[in-house]
Scaffold this motif. Sequence first.
Motif, PDB file in Angstrom:
ATOM      1  N   ARG A 340      48.342  52.368  42.399  1.00  0.00           N
ATOM      2  CA  ARG A 340      49.499  52.448  43.290  1.00  0.00           C
ATOM      3  C   ARG A 340      50.788  52.297  42.476  1.00  0.00           C
ATOM      4  O   ARG A 340      50.786  52.466  41.253  1.00  0.00           O
ATOM      5  N   LEU A 341      51.887  51.990  43.131  1.00  0.00           N
ATOM      6  CA  LEU A 341      53.163  51.817  42.454  1.00  0.00           C
ATOM      7  C   LEU A 341      53.190  50.485  41.693  1.00  0.00           C
ATOM      8  O   LEU A 341      52.432  49.563  41.999  1.00  0.00           O
ATOM      9  N   ARG A 342      54.080  50.386  40.703  1.00  0.00           N
ATOM     10  CA  ARG A 342      54.072  49.240  39.795  1.00  0.00           C
ATOM     11  C   ARG A 342      54.175  47.896  40.514  1.00  0.00           C
ATOM     12  O   ARG A 342      53.432  46.949  40.201  1.00  0.00           O
ATOM     13  N   GLU A 343      55.068  47.780  41.473  1.00  0.00           N
ATOM     14  CA  GLU A 343      55.217  46.501  42.175  1.00  0.00           C
ATOM     15  C   GLU A 343      53.907  46.089  42.846  1.00  0.00           C
ATOM     16  O   GLU A 343      53.506  44.917  42.787  1.00  0.00           O
ATOM     17  N   ASP A 344      53.229  47.038  43.479  1.00  0.00           N
ATOM     18  CA  ASP A 344      51.944  46.745  44.110  1.00  0.00           C
ATOM     19  C   ASP A 344      50.890  46.413  43.068  1.00  0.00           C
ATOM     20  O   ASP A 344      50.080  45.491  43.256  1.00  0.00           O
ATOM     21  N   ASN A 345      50.885  47.157  41.973  1.00  0.00           N
ATOM     22  CA  ASN A 345      49.888  46.920  40.933  1.00  0.00           C
ATOM     23  C   ASN A 345      50.061  45.556  40.278  1.00  0.00           C
ATOM     24  O   ASN A 345      49.077  44.900  39.900  1.00  0.00           O
ATOM     25  N   GLU A 346      51.296  45.109  40.155  1.00  0.00           N
ATOM     26  CA  GLU A 346      51.542  43.765  39.626  1.00  0.00           C
ATOM     27  C   GLU A 346      50.992  42.706  40.570  1.00  0.00           C
ATOM     28  O   GLU A 346      50.436  41.682  40.124  1.00  0.00           O
ATOM     29  N   ARG A 347      51.127  42.930  41.874  1.00  0.00           N
ATOM     30  CA  ARG A 347      50.564  42.003  42.855  1.00  0.00           C
ATOM     31  C   ARG A 347      49.030  41.991  42.765  1.00  0.00           C
ATOM     32  O   ARG A 347      48.406  40.931  42.813  1.00  0.00           O
ATOM     33  N   LEU A 348      48.425  43.180  42.617  1.00  0.00           N
ATOM     34  CA  LEU A 348      46.972  43.267  42.450  1.00  0.00           C
ATOM     35  C   LEU A 348      46.515  42.441  41.248  1.00  0.00           C
ATOM     36  O   LEU A 348      45.553  41.651  41.350  1.00  0.00           O
ATOM     37  N   ILE A 349      47.175  42.605  40.128  1.00  0.00           N
ATOM     38  CA  ILE A 349      46.788  41.893  38.906  1.00  0.00           C
ATOM     39  C   ILE A 349      46.965  40.390  39.083  1.00  0.00           C
ATOM     40  O   ILE A 349      46.120  39.589  38.651  1.00  0.00           O
ATOM     41  N   GLN A 350      48.037  39.988  39.737  1.00  0.00           N
ATOM     42  CA  GLN A 350      48.280  38.556  39.964  1.00  0.00           C
ATOM     43  C   GLN A 350      47.150  37.927  40.767  1.00  0.00           C
ATOM     44  O   GLN A 350      46.622  36.862  40.409  1.00  0.00           O
ATOM     45  N   VAL A 351      46.760  38.597  41.871  1.00  0.00           N
ATOM     46  CA  VAL A 351      45.725  38.026  42.744  1.00  0.00           C
ATOM     47  C   VAL A 351      44.359  38.092  42.057  1.00  0.00           C
ATOM     48  O   VAL A 351      43.561  37.151  42.158  1.00  0.00           O
ATOM     49  N   LEU A 352      44.091  39.165  41.345  1.00  0.00           N
ATOM     50  CA  LEU A 352      42.833  39.251  40.592  1.00  0.00           C
ATOM     51  C   LEU A 352      42.764  38.163  39.518  1.00  0.00           C
ATOM     52  O   LEU A 352      41.702  37.569  39.283  1.00  0.00           O
ATOM     53  N   SER A 353      43.873  37.907  38.875  1.00  0.00           N
ATOM     54  CA  SER A 353      43.925  36.866  37.850  1.00  0.00           C
ATOM     55  C   SER A 353      43.618  35.502  38.448  1.00  0.00           C
ATOM     56  O   SER A 353      42.856  34.706  37.883  1.00  0.00           O
ATOM     57  N   ASN A 354      44.183  35.227  39.624  1.00  0.00           N
ATOM     58  CA  ASN A 354      43.888  33.971  40.312  1.00  0.00           C
ATOM     59  C   ASN A 354      42.415  33.880  40.667  1.00  0.00           C
ATOM     60  O   ASN A 354      41.790  32.821  40.536  1.00  0.00           O
ATOM     61  N   PHE A 355      41.869  34.984  41.133  1.00  0.00           N
ATOM     62  CA  PHE A 355      40.441  35.009  41.485  1.00  0.00           C
ATOM     63  C   PHE A 355      39.575  34.719  40.262  1.00  0.00           C
ATOM     64  O   PHE A 355      38.619  33.938  40.339  1.00  0.00           O
ATOM     65  N   MET A 356      39.908  35.305  39.126  1.00  0.00           N
ATOM     66  CA  MET A 356      39.118  35.095  37.913  1.00  0.00           C
ATOM     67  C   MET A 356      39.204  33.648  37.431  1.00  0.00           C
ATOM     68  O   MET A 356      38.270  33.138  36.816  1.00  0.00           O
ATOM     69  N   ARG A 357      40.310  32.983  37.745  1.00  0.00           N
ATOM     70  CA  ARG A 357      40.479  31.580  37.326  1.00  0.00           C
ATOM     71  C   ARG A 357      39.957  30.599  38.370  1.00  0.00           C
ATOM     72  O   ARG A 357      40.062  29.386  38.174  1.00  0.00           O
ATOM     73  N   ASP A 358      39.426  31.127  39.489  1.00  0.00           N
ATOM     74  CA  ASP A 358      38.908  30.256  40.549  1.00  0.00           C
ATOM     75  C   ASP A 358      39.971  29.294  41.059  1.00  0.00           C
ATOM     76  O   ASP A 358      39.730  28.094  41.226  1.00  0.00           O
ATOM     77  N   VAL A 359      41.173  29.805  41.318  1.00  0.00           N
ATOM     78  CA  VAL A 359      42.236  28.963  41.841  1.00  0.00           C
ATOM     79  C   VAL A 359      41.847  28.354  43.183  1.00  0.00           C
ATOM     80  O   VAL A 359      42.152  27.220  43.490  1.00  0.00           O
ATOM     81  N   TYR A 360      41.122  29.154  43.990  1.00  0.00           N
ATOM     82  CA  TYR A 360      40.651  28.672  45.287  1.00  0.00           C
ATOM     83  C   TYR A 360      39.141  28.651  45.280  1.00  0.00           C
ATOM     84  O   TYR A 360      38.508  29.545  44.738  1.00  0.00           O
ATOM     85  N   PRO A 361      38.526  27.619  45.877  1.00  0.00           N
ATOM     86  CA  PRO A 361      37.056  27.552  45.897  1.00  0.00           C
ATOM     87  C   PRO A 361      36.448  28.650  46.752  1.00  0.00           C
ATOM     88  O   PRO A 361      36.941  28.959  47.823  1.00  0.00           O
ATOM     89  N   ILE A 362      35.366  29.242  46.258  1.00  0.00           N
ATOM     90  CA  ILE A 362      34.687  30.338  46.949  1.00  0.00           C
ATOM     91  C   ILE A 362      33.220  29.978  47.116  1.00  0.00           C
ATOM     92  O   ILE A 362      32.556  29.543  46.178  1.00  0.00           O
ATOM     93  N   GLY A 363      32.714  30.145  48.330  1.00  0.00           N
ATOM     94  CA  GLY A 363      31.323  29.838  48.610  1.00  0.00           C
ATOM     95  C   GLY A 363      30.374  30.872  48.047  1.00  0.00           C
ATOM     96  O   GLY A 363      30.779  31.915  47.527  1.00  0.00           O
TER      97      GLY A 363
END
Length: 370
Positions: A340-363
């Motif tokens: 998608r556009l850069r602003e959206d892609n930056e948001r995607l990377i930010q949330v994926l990065s958080n997911f990879m770091r387990d910022v929030y617990p996942i069952g």
Amino acid sequence: MLERYGHGGDLWTAAEAFGRPKEQFLDYSSNMNPLGPPEVVKQILIESWRDIVKYPDPAVRELRQKLSQKYEIDPESILVGNGAAELIDLIIRVLKPTTTGLARPSFSEYEEAVHKVEGGLISLPLFPQHQFELQWQDVEASLTALDILFLGHPNNPTGRILSSSIVSHLLGSGRKLVLDEAFMDFVQQEKEHSLLKLASTCQDLIVIRSMTKFYSIPGIRLGFVVAHPDLIAQLRYQQVQWSVNYLAQRIGAAVLEDESFEQSTREWLQIEKPWLMAELSRLGLDVVPSDVNFLLFAFPESSGKTVKQAQQYMGHQGILIRDASLFEGLNERYCRVAIRLREDNERLIQVLSNFMRDVYPIGEEGVLNE
């Protein structure tokens, strides 16, 4: 499951699953051009809404003529349909193959169309060690058992075009070859790789095109098939009357003339694709090289992450991704995202990065723990 109806882009199911309005999602699960629709689409909808009292042209003459001029092929070799999905189904109904060869993984509607005519299937595997490129030796062994081959060019979900060498082998195989070029518009050297012109005169080659992805008009439903005029006549005879509505015909003819939109799209993708690939790789994800406007990647096995966990996590953050494990031949680590556009892609990377770091617990089932 977000892909309840077999596709990405289901904002209604996403709204039910994650409890937010459809308009609040960033949709990476369907592969639409983020620059579209072209401005002319808005003009047509405003100016032509009263014309829906008229029947559409049953022969789709204006649009077929525009396609003929753009791709330099005989209009008698072109049939326009209600999106590529209708044409996939129509081709299989007319050809009635006993056994069809399909690459794995690939678009599920090829298989569904074959099952409807009670045909058999032979899988042609795509391997990660070959970057999911089809290999001739994996096709050759099955040729004697096949009536036709039905392949994505470029393939969905891998984003890879067929190599010139395997295209040459396939065209000389003596079997009918159906190529789905739904995403070929996004390939930088489109004219070099597309087989549209050859299909217009060849008895054993059929090429399908979608207009919904590149021009971002999936709600309109528009695609076309190019084949020898004899086969086009058979397909037209079996096609449902008034398949292509009035607005779809008008919009299709207009967007084909928007050369600046085409140029802008190719310039955007040439910049954004390598950027997003690099950012995904930086997160430790295994990214498959792509020829088009979407990317397939895998979570590393050592991470313990699965795409279902990621889909749940990111959906709650307002981002929709495609569970690629639902494609036969891919496992629970594979995910597909649009570019998608850069602003959206930056948001995607930010949330994926958080997911990879387990910022929030996942069952265990991928559902966020409150």
